[in-house]
Design a protein around this motif. Structure first.
Motif, short mmCIF file in Angstrom:
data_model
loop_
_atom_site.label_atom_id
_atom_site.label_comp_id
_atom_site.label_asym_id
_atom_site.label_seq_id
_atom_site.Cartn_x
_atom_site.Cartn_y
_atom_site.Cartn_z
N MET A 105 42.85 47.54 66.98
CA MET A 105 43.46 46.88 65.84
C MET A 105 42.41 45.98 65.19
N GLY A 106 42.11 46.21 63.93
CA GLY A 106 41.07 45.46 63.24
C GLY A 106 41.59 44.17 62.64
N ALA A 107 40.65 43.34 62.24
CA ALA A 107 40.98 42.08 61.60
C ALA A 107 41.51 42.35 60.19
N ASP A 108 42.31 41.39 59.69
CA ASP A 108 42.83 41.58 58.34
C ASP A 108 41.71 41.39 57.31
N PRO A 109 41.87 41.98 56.13
CA PRO A 109 40.81 41.95 55.11
C PRO A 109 40.37 40.54 54.72
N GLU A 110 41.30 39.60 54.64
CA GLU A 110 40.92 38.23 54.27
C GLU A 110 40.03 37.60 55.35
N ARG A 111 40.36 37.86 56.60
CA ARG A 111 39.56 37.33 57.70
C ARG A 111 38.16 37.95 57.71
N ALA A 135 36.61 39.15 55.05
CA ALA A 135 35.92 38.56 53.90
C ALA A 135 35.42 37.16 54.23
N ASN A 136 36.22 36.37 54.93
CA ASN A 136 35.79 35.02 55.33
C ASN A 136 34.62 35.08 56.30
N ALA A 137 34.66 36.03 57.21
CA ALA A 137 33.56 36.18 58.17
C ALA A 137 32.28 36.60 57.45
N GLU A 138 32.39 37.49 56.47
CA GLU A 138 31.23 37.89 55.69
C GLU A 138 30.67 36.69 54.91
N ALA A 139 31.54 35.90 54.31
CA ALA A 139 31.10 34.71 53.57
C ALA A 139 30.45 33.71 54.52
N PHE A 140 30.98 33.59 55.73
CA PHE A 140 30.41 32.70 56.74
C PHE A 140 28.98 33.13 57.09
N ALA A 149 23.48 48.68 49.48
CA ALA A 149 24.59 49.24 50.25
C ALA A 149 24.38 49.02 51.74
N ARG A 150 23.13 49.14 52.21
CA ARG A 150 22.85 48.86 53.62
C ARG A 150 23.18 47.41 53.95
N VAL A 151 22.81 46.49 53.05
CA VAL A 151 23.12 45.08 53.28
C VAL A 151 24.62 44.88 53.39
N THR A 152 25.37 45.44 52.45
CA THR A 152 26.82 45.30 52.44
C THR A 152 27.44 45.89 53.70
N ASP A 153 27.02 47.10 54.06
CA ASP A 153 27.58 47.77 55.24
C ASP A 153 27.25 47.01 56.52
N GLU A 154 26.02 46.55 56.64
CA GLU A 154 25.63 45.85 57.86
C GLU A 154 26.27 44.47 57.96
N ARG A 155 26.44 43.79 56.81
CA ARG A 155 27.12 42.49 56.84
C ARG A 155 28.57 42.69 57.28
N ARG A 156 29.23 43.73 56.76
CA ARG A 156 30.61 44.01 57.15
C ARG A 156 30.69 44.31 58.64
N ALA A 157 29.80 45.15 59.15
CA ALA A 157 29.81 45.49 60.57
C ALA A 157 29.55 44.26 61.42
N ALA A 193 30.25 41.13 60.58
CA ALA A 193 31.45 40.30 60.48
C ALA A 193 32.54 40.83 61.42
N GLU A 194 32.72 42.14 61.43
CA GLU A 194 33.72 42.73 62.31
C GLU A 194 33.38 42.51 63.78
N ALA A 195 32.09 42.63 64.12
CA ALA A 195 31.67 42.38 65.51
C ALA A 195 31.88 40.92 65.88
N LEU A 196 31.60 40.04 64.96
CA LEU A 196 31.82 38.60 65.20
C LEU A 196 33.29 38.34 65.48
N LEU A 197 34.15 38.90 64.67
CA LEU A 197 35.59 38.68 64.85
C LEU A 197 36.14 39.36 66.09
N SER A 198 35.61 40.53 66.43
CA SER A 198 36.13 41.24 67.61
C SER A 198 35.68 40.59 68.91
#
Length: 157
Positions: free
Chosen positions: A1-7, A9-14, A131-139, A141-146
């Motif tokens: 179960m993944g994090a919600d989109p707002e979370r 986005a907040n992790a990416e901004a962090f 695109a690599r920057v965006t994809d890697e930042r998202r990944a 952020a998701e790893a940070l939250l998980s």
């Protein structure tokens, strides 16, 4: 179960706030090296500056991501992910700068003089790096939250 989109986005901004803070230090260090003919020069200085004190915006984001205070191993986990991301973002930015430098040296600096095909090649190359920057930042952020409990799952530590 993944994090919600707002979370996410907040992790990416962090993560971006950590980069901004570190870049401030990196820019200052770069001023000193500007007169050094032996210094590496791709616009980012010799290496990434890693500064882990948080900007006011990063503190807001941190508190939104983890409203229940985290400490110990959890805090060390966040600090390590920030350090890793700052260094990775620096490498990706260097890739972008090297692409731009190489392309401009080969084809000139005046984009208005590029043919339509050349302009498309330029834009596609730049977009690939971005695109690599965006994809890697998202990944990241998701790893940070998980790796940490969210607000709906408080730590039992």
């Amino acid at each position: 179960m993944g994090a919600d989109p707002e979370r996410i986005a907040n992790a990416e901004a962090f993560l971006q706030e950590a980069v901004y803070r570190s870049r401030e230090a990196q820019a200052g260090a770069g001023l000193w090296a500007a007169g050094d003919p032996n210094a590496a020069n791709c616009g980012l200085g010799e290496s990434a500056a890693v500064v882990l004190d948080l900007t006011p915006r990063a503190i807001e984001l941190f508190d939104a991501l983890w409203p229940t205070p985290i400490e110990g191993e959890d805090l060390a986990f966040v600090r390590e992910r920030l350090k890793d991301w700052i260094e990775r973002q620096d490498a990706l930015d260097r890739d972008r700068n090297h692409f731009l430098k190489g392309f401009r040296q080969k084809h000139g600096f005046d984009r208005s003089a590029y043919s339509d095909d050349l302009l498309r090649t330029y834009e596609a190359g730049l977009e690939a790096v971005n695109a690599r920057v965006t994809d890697e930042r998202r990944a990241t952020a998701e790893a940070l939250l998980s790796g940490l409990p969210g607000p709906e799952a408080p730590s039992n530590a």
